[in-house]
Design a protein around this motif. Sequence first.
Motif, PDB file in Angstrom:
ATOM      1  N   UNK A   1     -38.112 -34.390 -16.339  1.00 31.21           N
ATOM      2  CA  UNK A   1     -39.005 -33.505 -16.532  1.00 31.21           C
ATOM      3  C   UNK A   1     -38.702 -32.225 -15.928  1.00 31.21           C
ATOM      4  N   UNK A   2     -37.665 -31.851 -15.459  1.00 27.14           N
ATOM      5  CA  UNK A   2     -37.302 -30.523 -14.940  1.00 27.14           C
ATOM      6  C   UNK A   2     -36.998 -29.767 -16.316  1.00 27.14           C
TER       7      UNK A   2
ATOM      8  N   UNK B   1     -42.513 -28.818 -21.831  1.00 27.04           N
ATOM      9  CA  UNK B   1     -43.712 -28.080 -21.414  1.00 27.04           C
ATOM     10  C   UNK B   1     -43.203 -27.227 -19.937  1.00 27.04           C
ATOM     11  N   UNK B   2     -42.245 -27.674 -19.283  1.00 21.71           N
ATOM     12  CA  UNK B   2     -41.788 -27.039 -17.995  1.00 21.71           C
ATOM     13  C   UNK B   2     -41.047 -25.740 -18.382  1.00 21.71           C
TER      14      UNK B   2
ATOM     15  N   UNK C   1     -43.018 -18.294 -19.647  1.00 26.26           N
ATOM     16  CA  UNK C   1     -44.245 -17.397 -19.392  1.00 26.26           C
ATOM     17  C   UNK C   1     -44.327 -16.900 -18.061  1.00 26.26           C
ATOM     18  N   UNK C   2     -43.837 -17.620 -17.141  1.00 22.03           N
ATOM     19  CA  UNK C   2     -44.079 -17.115 -15.530  1.00 22.03           C
ATOM     20  C   UNK C   2     -42.849 -16.224 -15.323  1.00 22.03           C
ATOM     21  N   UNK C   3     -41.746 -16.112 -15.952  1.00 26.35           N
ATOM     22  CA  UNK C   3     -40.745 -15.264 -15.739  1.00 26.35           C
ATOM     23  C   UNK C   3     -41.298 -13.847 -16.469  1.00 26.35           C
ATOM     24  N   UNK C   4     -41.875 -13.769 -17.285  1.00 29.63           N
ATOM     25  CA  UNK C   4     -42.339 -12.573 -18.199  1.00 29.63           C
ATOM     26  C   UNK C   4     -43.379 -12.141 -17.240  1.00 29.63           C
TER      27      UNK C   4
ATOM     28  N   UNK D   1     -37.668 -23.614  -9.833  1.00 30.62           N
ATOM     29  CA  UNK D   1     -37.915 -24.604  -8.574  1.00 30.62           C
ATOM     30  C   UNK D   1     -39.347 -24.270  -8.145  1.00 30.62           C
ATOM     31  N   UNK D   2     -39.816 -23.080  -7.856  1.00 32.05           N
ATOM     32  CA  UNK D   2     -41.046 -22.790  -7.555  1.00 32.05           C
ATOM     33  C   UNK D   2     -42.065 -23.507  -8.517  1.00 32.05           C
ATOM     34  N   UNK D   3     -41.849 -23.230  -9.853  1.00 28.07           N
ATOM     35  CA  UNK D   3     -42.939 -23.721 -10.952  1.00 28.07           C
ATOM     36  C   UNK D   3     -42.974 -25.166 -10.764  1.00 28.07           C
ATOM     37  N   UNK D   4     -41.942 -26.023 -10.739  1.00 28.18           N
ATOM     38  CA  UNK D   4     -41.679 -27.456 -10.764  1.00 28.18           C
ATOM     39  C   UNK D   4     -42.632 -27.998  -9.500  1.00 28.18           C
TER      40      UNK D   4
END
Length: 662
Positions: free
Chosen positions: A92-93, A97-98, A104-107, A154-157
């Motif tokens: 899943x990492x 989807x991840x 999007x989170x990096x942006x 790591x934070x997102x997962x």
Amino acid sequence: MSFNDNVKVTPSQFVAGNIDSQAEQDAKALQTQKWWVLGITFLVVLVVGMIWVWTRSPVYQSQAIIHFSYGQQVNSEQAAVPTEQITLNNQRLTSNRVIEALSLRLLNQSYLSIEPEALAAMLSTEENLNSRIVSLYASGEEPAVLKPVLEQWISLYLDQLTQETVSNTEETISEGQEQLVALEAKIAEQRRVIEQYSEENNIISLERDENRVLAKIKGMGAALDEAETMQAEAEAELDSVRQSINRGETVIHPEDQRRMDGLYSSITEIESQLALLGQDYTEAYMDLDPAIVGQKRKLAGLQERYDEAELASQQRYLEALQRTVSTSQQKQAQLQSDLDTLGKDAQVFNQKLEEYGRMMNSLEQLQLQFQTLQDQLIQTEVQNPYQPKITVLEQPFEPGYPVSPNYWRDSAIVLGVAALAGVCALLLFSFIHRQRTPPATMTSYHVVPNAGMTLEHQRAMQEGLAHQQNAQLGHSKTPLQLGQQSAEPLRLLSEQDCQALFKASNRDGKLVVGLLLCGVAPEELLLLRYQDVDVQAGTLTVAGDYGRILRLHADCLILLNKGAATADDGALIFSERLDTSQLDQLVVNIAHDAGLPFPDQFPVAAIRHTYLTYLVKQGARLNDIEQVAGFVSPVTLSVYRQVNRNGNTLDVSQLETRFPLV
């Protein structure tokens, strides 16, 4: 035989000075071209490879390690849970989807614009199930970007796992327990109804064999099938025996077979003894000898006993089969009557058994629902204790040195590849452009004899002189040309050569070599028939204008005798297997198989020439040779006037006409 003094010698010399000089210049030019091909190929591959190696950008790599731990020790049945969860999380990492959520989170948080495709190529994972850790890697050409990418990954997962963890509420557990109570009541009621129904109808189990009525019917049915099978087998065997008797055959009871075999063995033994005595004594003497007469009487008595026992055994066999058929018919009728009686009871019981089965199916469905609901409640209760705790053992870092490529190692590989490519190009060039070998210097002389002689006489004189010279020097080759048989000089074969040919030959080869060395002419080989062979006398009759009787080798007689045993009357020995164009190739192939030097010098004409020389050396008169070897032209016979007969002249009857092959 001599030549006239008027002989013209014409020399013809080819001087190789200019040719050698030109060849040396060509060799030097070719060698220069080879060096150019080697050098250019090496330099081109080396330059291209070095450009590719040193123009690649360095690749950096950052790493983080996460660990999966559990709050309590799992039992043996749940030992696979951690492994399955680690493998699932590892997959899943790097899921799509991840990766899209990370882009999007990096942006939004780190102001890094990286497309999902680039992130998928940049990120990778490696799991270690024994240590329960997963290593996260981020590779790229910009080292400053790798650390924030790993941190956000790591934070997102971890946030997604927290959001996806669903806890079971007390309300959900309460509803499940109420459903369990209701199902337990239904199961108890259904069991009571089933027990009452089985007692009223005498039903023991759903298995048909465990119920008395059906088990009895099944047993009687099996007995009826067995009786029918026995009757069919007995009737078939009885019909077979009767048909054999009608055909005049004698059928023996299996129980009497051993006794009949013993009588037959005694009869056979006495008959063999009388047959052996019949080879040594006459019939009249055997009728007078008391011991032999006793043996004959004993044989007659045994034969009479054998015939009587055979008829008695046959009659006993018929009676036994008839009794078996009658017994099986009676048994079948009794069983059929009993089955008809129980048939009605079985129909009623089957209906009750079907109803009992439907009731049992309903009970099983209720029990399955109860077990499924109970498992769901247990899974809901134990889900949280086995939820793993994820710890980051190694935080992401900013790399200070590249991990690839290894420029010096790759440069050494390119150097080796360039050297190998140069050698391959040199070999290919050498294969395409081969150096030509200059022709050798030679001197030839043309000797022209007296023109007053005819060409035929000149050739005969030359052949005779050459043969005499070779005979005196002990050479194995002679430049003879026997009539029109060969345009090349024929080889005089030794005994060892002929024996090696015969030993290495197949069936046709042995016959060809053996018959030629017994006096059969080459043109007569394909006309011989098996009826011309007299195996007892060991001779072969050759028909035609030069008809004669030839003595054959023992090995040839054995082969001819075997062939005659399976051939039709008047059949040819070689049939259509060979023709005149194949005989020479057959012998040459045999010489090659035998490992003889220069196998091409072994045509049929050479074997014929060897045989004629063998006859003349014994002392055969030239004009008598046709009585053994068939027609030989006078021109060919003139060649053999030079063969040394050691002063002996023998009659045809005194000659050994079989060339030694053993």
